[in-house]
Design a protein around this motif. Structure first.
Motif, PDB file in Angstrom:
ATOM      1  N   SER A  88      16.367 -38.586 -34.473  1.00  0.00           N
ATOM      2  CA  SER A  88      17.429 -38.078 -34.909  1.00  0.00           C
ATOM      3  C   SER A  88      18.438 -38.636 -35.401  1.00  0.00           C
ATOM      4  O   SER A  88      19.581 -38.157 -35.942  1.00  0.00           O
ATOM      5  CB  SER A  88      18.198 -37.225 -33.394  1.00  0.00           C
ATOM      6  N   LEU A  89      18.456 -40.151 -35.584  1.00  0.00           N
ATOM      7  CA  LEU A  89      19.530 -41.261 -36.145  1.00  0.00           C
ATOM      8  C   LEU A  89      19.670 -41.273 -37.547  1.00  0.00           C
ATOM      9  O   LEU A  89      19.954 -41.976 -38.405  1.00  0.00           O
ATOM     10  CB  LEU A  89      19.438 -42.198 -35.480  1.00  0.00           C
ATOM     11  N   PHE A  90      18.341 -40.295 -38.110  1.00  0.00           N
ATOM     12  CA  PHE A  90      18.206 -40.287 -39.581  1.00  0.00           C
ATOM     13  C   PHE A  90      17.907 -38.892 -39.965  1.00  0.00           C
ATOM     14  O   PHE A  90      17.512 -38.022 -39.341  1.00  0.00           O
ATOM     15  CB  PHE A  90      16.921 -41.268 -39.867  1.00  0.00           C
ATOM     16  N   LEU A  91      18.475 -38.745 -41.312  1.00  0.00           N
ATOM     17  CA  LEU A  91      18.447 -37.501 -41.752  1.00  0.00           C
ATOM     18  C   LEU A  91      17.076 -36.940 -42.083  1.00  0.00           C
ATOM     19  O   LEU A  91      16.394 -37.549 -43.454  1.00  0.00           O
ATOM     20  CB  LEU A  91      19.419 -37.385 -43.196  1.00  0.00           C
ATOM     21  N   ASN A  92      16.501 -35.935 -41.503  1.00  0.00           N
ATOM     22  CA  ASN A  92      15.219 -35.444 -41.982  1.00  0.00           C
ATOM     23  C   ASN A  92      15.225 -34.486 -43.091  1.00  0.00           C
ATOM     24  O   ASN A  92      15.915 -33.383 -42.863  1.00  0.00           O
ATOM     25  CB  ASN A  92      14.713 -34.724 -40.533  1.00  0.00           C
ATOM     26  N   PRO A  93      14.540 -34.756 -44.196  1.00  0.00           N
ATOM     27  CA  PRO A  93      14.490 -33.676 -45.427  1.00  0.00           C
ATOM     28  C   PRO A  93      13.621 -32.689 -45.153  1.00  0.00           C
ATOM     29  O   PRO A  93      13.535 -31.849 -46.251  1.00  0.00           O
ATOM     30  CB  PRO A  93      14.548 -34.617 -46.529  1.00  0.00           C
ATOM     31  N   GLU A  94      12.899 -32.699 -43.994  1.00  0.00           N
ATOM     32  CA  GLU A  94      11.580 -31.607 -44.004  1.00  0.00           C
ATOM     33  C   GLU A  94      12.210 -30.298 -43.948  1.00  0.00           C
ATOM     34  O   GLU A  94      13.073 -29.802 -43.472  1.00  0.00           O
ATOM     35  CB  GLU A  94      10.787 -31.844 -42.976  1.00  0.00           C
ATOM     36  N   MET A 111      18.854 -40.928 -44.760  1.00  0.00           N
ATOM     37  CA  MET A 111      19.945 -41.902 -44.550  1.00  0.00           C
ATOM     38  C   MET A 111      20.210 -42.098 -43.016  1.00  0.00           C
ATOM     39  O   MET A 111      19.738 -41.321 -42.190  1.00  0.00           O
ATOM     40  CB  MET A 111      20.982 -41.141 -45.243  1.00  0.00           C
ATOM     41  N   GLN A 112      20.938 -43.164 -42.536  1.00  0.00           N
ATOM     42  CA  GLN A 112      20.956 -43.395 -41.183  1.00  0.00           C
ATOM     43  C   GLN A 112      22.271 -42.944 -40.479  1.00  0.00           C
ATOM     44  O   GLN A 112      23.371 -42.754 -41.386  1.00  0.00           O
ATOM     45  CB  GLN A 112      20.863 -44.975 -41.072  1.00  0.00           C
ATOM     46  N   PHE A 113      22.169 -42.646 -39.393  1.00  0.00           N
ATOM     47  CA  PHE A 113      23.257 -42.269 -38.550  1.00  0.00           C
ATOM     48  C   PHE A 113      23.230 -42.950 -37.303  1.00  0.00           C
ATOM     49  O   PHE A 113      23.813 -42.503 -36.387  1.00  0.00           O
ATOM     50  CB  PHE A 113      23.367 -40.428 -38.408  1.00  0.00           C
ATOM     51  N   LYS A 114      22.690 -44.191 -37.169  1.00  0.00           N
ATOM     52  CA  LYS A 114      22.517 -45.072 -36.172  1.00  0.00           C
ATOM     53  C   LYS A 114      23.699 -45.679 -35.939  1.00  0.00           C
ATOM     54  O   LYS A 114      24.247 -45.689 -34.976  1.00  0.00           O
ATOM     55  CB  LYS A 114      21.337 -46.132 -36.024  1.00  0.00           C
ATOM     56  N   ILE A 115      24.507 -46.247 -36.922  1.00  0.00           N
ATOM     57  CA  ILE A 115      25.587 -47.107 -36.854  1.00  0.00           C
ATOM     58  C   ILE A 115      26.736 -46.682 -37.298  1.00  0.00           C
ATOM     59  O   ILE A 115      26.667 -46.133 -38.647  1.00  0.00           O
ATOM     60  CB  ILE A 115      25.062 -48.377 -37.738  1.00  0.00           C
TER      61      ILE A 115
END
Length: 508
Positions: free
Chosen positions: A327-333, A369-373
């Protein structure tokens, strides 16, 4: 080296305090006499805090060189296998082609940065015994300086030394092992001698931490757990698997894995899992030059708004849907986006802004893209992690594997990291043989993504870096979709910079 790395005994001027303002404003760095810095253990403790401050300073008049964050980004993330940023103009750095360019500032920076820490740590080691103050404080301060020195030599060995498997059992070239305040010409030691020194420093540090009976009062000062963690990572690099395993277990004692809520909170404030970090606060900001200004998804810096940091499609697809880390990365599916670059607009961009409202309104949105940090404050404020107990689980698993320990033991370690922690409650591991090693490697990549391990891991394993282009099912643009084999580019070993060899006649 004598014309490059001088000990200015400036550390007290970089001191930390336990009061609300962590970093104090004191005298100019060149106004603090050596005799004053080491006159008392209180002052010497401030000198150790100055070493911690060095890890988050700007260097060499370049916005990109920000202490330890630069090592993580330019030398660990960018040239790795699973980290993408749409910067074709940075291909020489991202594709790791500067390691033999001895005149390049990118070749020189790690050498300059770590030897600066080493030189100042040497001053503390040499002088603290004569300071006025309790013996326990002297022992603890010396242990901290030794830990900084060992950590710095370990990082230098990963960059400027061969991977252990290519070193002829440590006979290849190592580092210039400066252990005192001398600045004259000095030859390199072997890689084996370099690791022996790292071990000696850490063994002495551990002994001194123990005999002192003292504890640290913050996460950004080293203590015995940091010494164990440094030992574990160094031993893993050296393929000393028994030492890697035992020290990893010791390092993570007292640092339980963080909760999912903590895991998804941005990796910019210490949690119960963090063993060691660098301090970060709004009143000590490097502004647009900090690590978080280059990676924090919510940063207002153009380095993020225009060029967000992205996980490789290959690694993303390996993360199970039940894993919180996906969930910390944008899933484009199910959404449309520009395949050739990853740039998204319309519904996918709207989803990103809805799910992550801290994203800047004018920030570009990319698939994966990341949403971890996340930065704690703008443009890029945050505490920078160096060791987490999760890494120690992974070191333990890898070390057990290479000692041929029962697969069930290794599987249990991986399940402890991934299932028992709640990161993926459905995780189970039944793999054996090389498939089990592949599992360890995959979960190192997933767990430690963006934290500066990618290239270092690939070098240690001797695995090729293989980045798939967008036309071949990946998400790397053509300029960065390369394959680099471990025998190429001087075996991924950075050559000693000219700024050392030009002034050190003992290096052949």
């Amino acid at each position: 080296m004598k014309k490059i790395f001088k000990v200015y005994i400036l550390l007290a001027a970089l001191a930390l305090s336990s009061c609300s303002k962590e970093y104090l404003d004191t005298k100019p760095t060149d106004a603090t006499a050596t005799s004053t810095v080491f006159s008392t253990t209180k002052n010497a403790a401030l000198a150790v805090n100055g070493l911690a401050k060095m890890m988050t300073q700007q260097y060499l008049d370049s916005q990109g060189f920000n202490g330890e964050g630069t090592i993580k980004m330019y030398y660990g993330n960018y040239p790795g296998n699973h980290f993408f940023v749409n910067l074709p103009g940075w291909a020489p750095i991202i594709n790791n082609t500067y390691n033999e360019s001895t005149a390049s500032i990118y070749n020189y920076y790690p050498w300059y940065y770590y030897y600066k820490i080493i030189a100042n740590a040497n001053a503390i080691v040499a002088r603290v015994d004569a300071a006025q103050g309790p013996q326990a404080e002297k022992e603890f301060i010396k242990a901290q300086a030794l830990t900084f020195r060992a950590y710095s030599y370990m990082m230098l060995a990963q960059l400027y030394g061969n991977r252990w498997s290519d070193s002829n059992n440590g006979a290849s070239q190592g580092l210039v092992l400066r252990l005192d305040e001398s600045t004259g010409d000095m030859p390199t030691s072997t890689l084996g001698e370099t690791y022996s020194r790292i071990y000696e420093d850490l063994n002495q540090a551990i002994s001194l931490y123990t005999s002192s009976g003292l504890k640290r009062n913050n996460n950004f000062s080293p203590d015995i757990s940091v010494a164990y963690a440094t030992y574990a990572r160094a031993a893993l690099n050296r393929q000393d698997y028994a030492a890697a395993e035992s020290n990893a277990v010791k390092a993570r004692a007292g640092y339980p894995l963080m909760s999912n809520a903590e895991y998804t909170s941005g990796f910019s404030l210490p949690t119960k899992e963090w063993i060691w970090s660098s301090y970060g606060a709004s009143d000590e900001s490097l502004y647009f030059f900090s690590f978080f200004s280059y990676i924090g998804y919510n940063s207002s810096a153009s380095a993020v708004r225009t060029f967000p940091k992205i996980i490789s499609k290959d690694l993303y697809t390996k993360i199970p849907s039940t894993d919180i880390r996906k969930s910390l990365f944008l899933n484009p599916e199910g959404y449309t986006y520009t395949i050739s670059s990853g740039l998204a607009d319309g519904a996918l961009a709207a989803k990103a802004r809805k799910d992550y409202p801290a994203l800047q309104s004018d920030a570009a949105v990319y698939a994966y893209m990341q949403f971890k940090i996340k930065a704690q404050d703008l443009p890029g404020v945050g505490h920078l992690n160096h060791f987490r107990s999760a890494e120690m689980y992974l070191i333990e698993a890898e070390a057990k594997y290479f000692q041929n320990k029962p697969a069930a033991e290794i599987q249990a370690v991986l399940e402890g990291l991934n299932k028992s922690s709640g990161r993926d409650p459905q995780y189970t591991c039944t793999k054996t043989g090389t498939a089990l090693l592949d599992e360890i490697k995959t979960y190192r990549a997933i767990e430690l993504w963006g934290e500066g391990f990618d290239w270092f891991d690939m070098k240690r394993w001797g695995d090729p870096i293989v980045r798939k282009s967008t036309t071949n099912g990946g998400n790397f643009i053509a300029a960065l979709a390369i394959t680099t084999r471990p025998e190429e580019n001087n075996r991924w070993t950075w050559k000693i910079p000219l700024k050392e060899t030009d002034f050190n006649s003992e290096i052949k």
